[in-house]
Design a protein around this motif. Structure first.
Motif, short mmCIF file in Angstrom:
data_model
loop_
_atom_site.label_atom_id
_atom_site.label_comp_id
_atom_site.label_asym_id
_atom_site.label_seq_id
_atom_site.Cartn_x
_atom_site.Cartn_y
_atom_site.Cartn_z
N MET A 1 18.13 22.49 -15.96
CA MET A 1 17.54 21.24 -14.88
C MET A 1 16.15 22.20 -14.49
SD MET A 1 17.50 18.62 -14.24
CE MET A 1 17.37 17.78 -12.40
N GLU A 2 16.14 23.58 -14.46
CA GLU A 2 15.55 24.59 -13.51
C GLU A 2 14.60 24.51 -14.67
OE1 GLU A 2 17.63 27.92 -13.12
OE2 GLU A 2 18.82 27.23 -11.96
N PHE A 3 14.87 24.69 -16.19
CA PHE A 3 13.58 24.60 -16.87
C PHE A 3 12.48 23.75 -16.73
CE2 PHE A 3 11.94 24.27 -21.14
CZ PHE A 3 10.82 24.89 -20.68
N LEU A 4 13.36 22.74 -16.94
CA LEU A 4 12.29 21.03 -16.84
C LEU A 4 11.85 21.12 -15.73
CD1 LEU A 4 12.37 18.54 -17.48
CD2 LEU A 4 13.45 17.28 -16.56
N LEU A 5 12.33 20.89 -14.00
CA LEU A 5 11.61 21.09 -12.76
C LEU A 5 10.40 22.26 -12.92
CD1 LEU A 5 11.46 20.83 -9.66
CD2 LEU A 5 13.20 22.05 -9.21
N ALA A 6 10.88 23.71 -13.89
CA ALA A 6 9.55 24.28 -13.69
C ALA A 6 8.19 23.81 -14.30
CB ALA A 6 9.71 25.81 -13.77
N SER A 7 8.79 22.94 -15.35
CA SER A 7 7.43 23.10 -16.90
C SER A 7 7.21 21.95 -15.69
CB SER A 7 8.60 22.10 -18.00
OG SER A 7 8.87 23.39 -18.50
N GLY A 8 7.36 21.36 -15.54
CA GLY A 8 7.11 19.83 -14.56
C GLY A 8 6.49 20.43 -13.36
N ILE A 9 6.29 21.66 -12.22
CA ILE A 9 5.57 21.85 -11.47
C ILE A 9 4.58 22.78 -12.19
CG2 ILE A 9 5.42 23.91 -9.88
CD1 ILE A 9 8.13 23.19 -8.60
N GLY A 10 4.20 23.30 -14.13
CA GLY A 10 3.42 23.82 -13.99
C GLY A 10 2.62 22.87 -14.97
N TRP A 11 3.61 21.66 -15.46
CA TRP A 11 2.11 21.24 -15.60
C TRP A 11 1.52 20.47 -14.48
CZ3 TRP A 11 0.81 19.99 -20.10
CH2 TRP A 11 0.66 20.88 -22.06
N THR A 12 2.08 20.71 -14.04
CA THR A 12 0.99 19.46 -12.25
C THR A 12 0.05 20.55 -11.66
OG1 THR A 12 3.61 18.54 -11.95
CG2 THR A 12 1.79 18.47 -10.35
N THR A 13 0.70 21.65 -11.63
CA THR A 13 -0.44 22.97 -11.04
C THR A 13 -1.60 22.52 -12.98
OG1 THR A 13 1.08 23.99 -10.25
CG2 THR A 13 -0.78 24.92 -10.61
N ALA A 14 -1.25 23.13 -13.16
CA ALA A 14 -2.10 22.75 -14.78
C ALA A 14 -3.36 21.92 -15.15
CB ALA A 14 -1.68 23.07 -16.58
N CYS A 15 -2.76 20.43 -14.95
CA CYS A 15 -3.48 19.70 -14.30
C CYS A 15 -4.51 19.62 -13.12
CB CYS A 15 -2.73 18.43 -14.88
SG CYS A 15 -1.59 18.09 -16.47
N ALA A 16 -3.35 20.07 -11.97
CA ALA A 16 -5.13 20.03 -10.98
C ALA A 16 -5.79 21.10 -11.26
CB ALA A 16 -3.81 20.26 -9.77
N ILE A 17 -5.31 22.04 -11.98
CA ILE A 17 -7.14 22.96 -12.16
C ILE A 17 -7.72 22.45 -12.90
CG2 ILE A 17 -7.61 25.54 -13.23
CD1 ILE A 17 -4.42 26.21 -11.47
N TYR A 18 -6.93 21.96 -14.45
CA TYR A 18 -7.90 21.07 -14.90
C TYR A 18 -8.77 19.89 -14.13
CZ TYR A 18 -10.18 18.23 -18.42
OH TYR A 18 -10.91 17.55 -19.39
N LEU A 19 -8.21 19.52 -13.46
CA LEU A 19 -8.99 18.31 -12.69
C LEU A 19 -10.64 19.14 -11.64
CD1 LEU A 19 -6.81 15.64 -12.43
CD2 LEU A 19 -8.46 15.55 -13.93
N MET A 20 -9.37 20.24 -11.40
CA MET A 20 -10.51 20.82 -9.96
C MET A 20 -12.23 21.21 -10.61
SD MET A 20 -8.39 22.61 -7.29
CE MET A 20 -7.61 23.29 -8.31
N LEU A 21 -11.97 21.47 -12.18
CA LEU A 21 -12.71 22.90 -12.69
C LEU A 21 -13.96 21.51 -13.21
CD1 LEU A 21 -11.37 25.13 -14.77
CD2 LEU A 21 -12.79 25.39 -12.33
N ARG A 22 -13.94 20.08 -13.31
CA ARG A 22 -14.55 18.75 -13.46
C ARG A 22 -15.70 18.76 -12.50
NH1 ARG A 22 -14.13 17.94 -18.47
NH2 ARG A 22 -14.35 15.75 -17.60
N GLY A 23 -17.24 18.28 -13.13
CA GLY A 23 -18.12 18.12 -12.15
C GLY A 23 -18.55 16.95 -11.64
#
Length: 115
Positions: free
Chosen positions: A1-23
């Motif tokens: 469960m900890e891995f799932l939570l950490a992966s979810g937070i990581g993916w959400t952060t990665a998607c957020a960074i990708y979107l913030m780098l858009r033009g």
């Protein structure tokens, strides 16, 4: 469960960074909102979830820590207000510059932006 939570937070952060780098401004606003959600889940997870435990110390058993919940609740309210402000600034920038690109100019356009 900890891995799932950490992966979810990581993916959400990665998607957020990708979107913030858009033009464009709208993906940037969505990226900031997603990053806020990721931070809220991270803070909430750091406080652990105690089921059936009182949030007040009575000396007889362990108590849940109410601080993470209070921090997340405050962050949600501040996040809504900040998102509204950023959307208003993006709309104003779109109106003034005539473009919703972050730097005010369309990519590949040789014309100078309107004053």
């Amino acid at each position: 469960m900890e891995f799932l939570l950490a992966s979810g937070i990581g993916w959400t952060t990665a998607c957020a960074i990708y979107l913030m780098l858009r033009g464009r401004t709208f993906p940037v606003v969505l990226g900031l909102t997603l990053l806020g959600y990721a931070v809220n889940v991270f803070i909430f997870a750091m406080g652990r979830l105690w089921v059936g435990m009182p949030p007040i110390l009575d000396g007889t058993r362990a108590a849940a820590d109410p601080l993470p919940q209070a921090l997340v609740l405050t962050a949600i309210v501040i996040g809504f207000a900040t998102t509204g402000l950023v959307i208003e600034m993006a709309l104003r920038s779109r109106h003034e510059a005539g473009s919703d690109h972050v730097d005010g100019a369309e990519p590949g356009a040789d014309a100078e932006p309107r004053p």
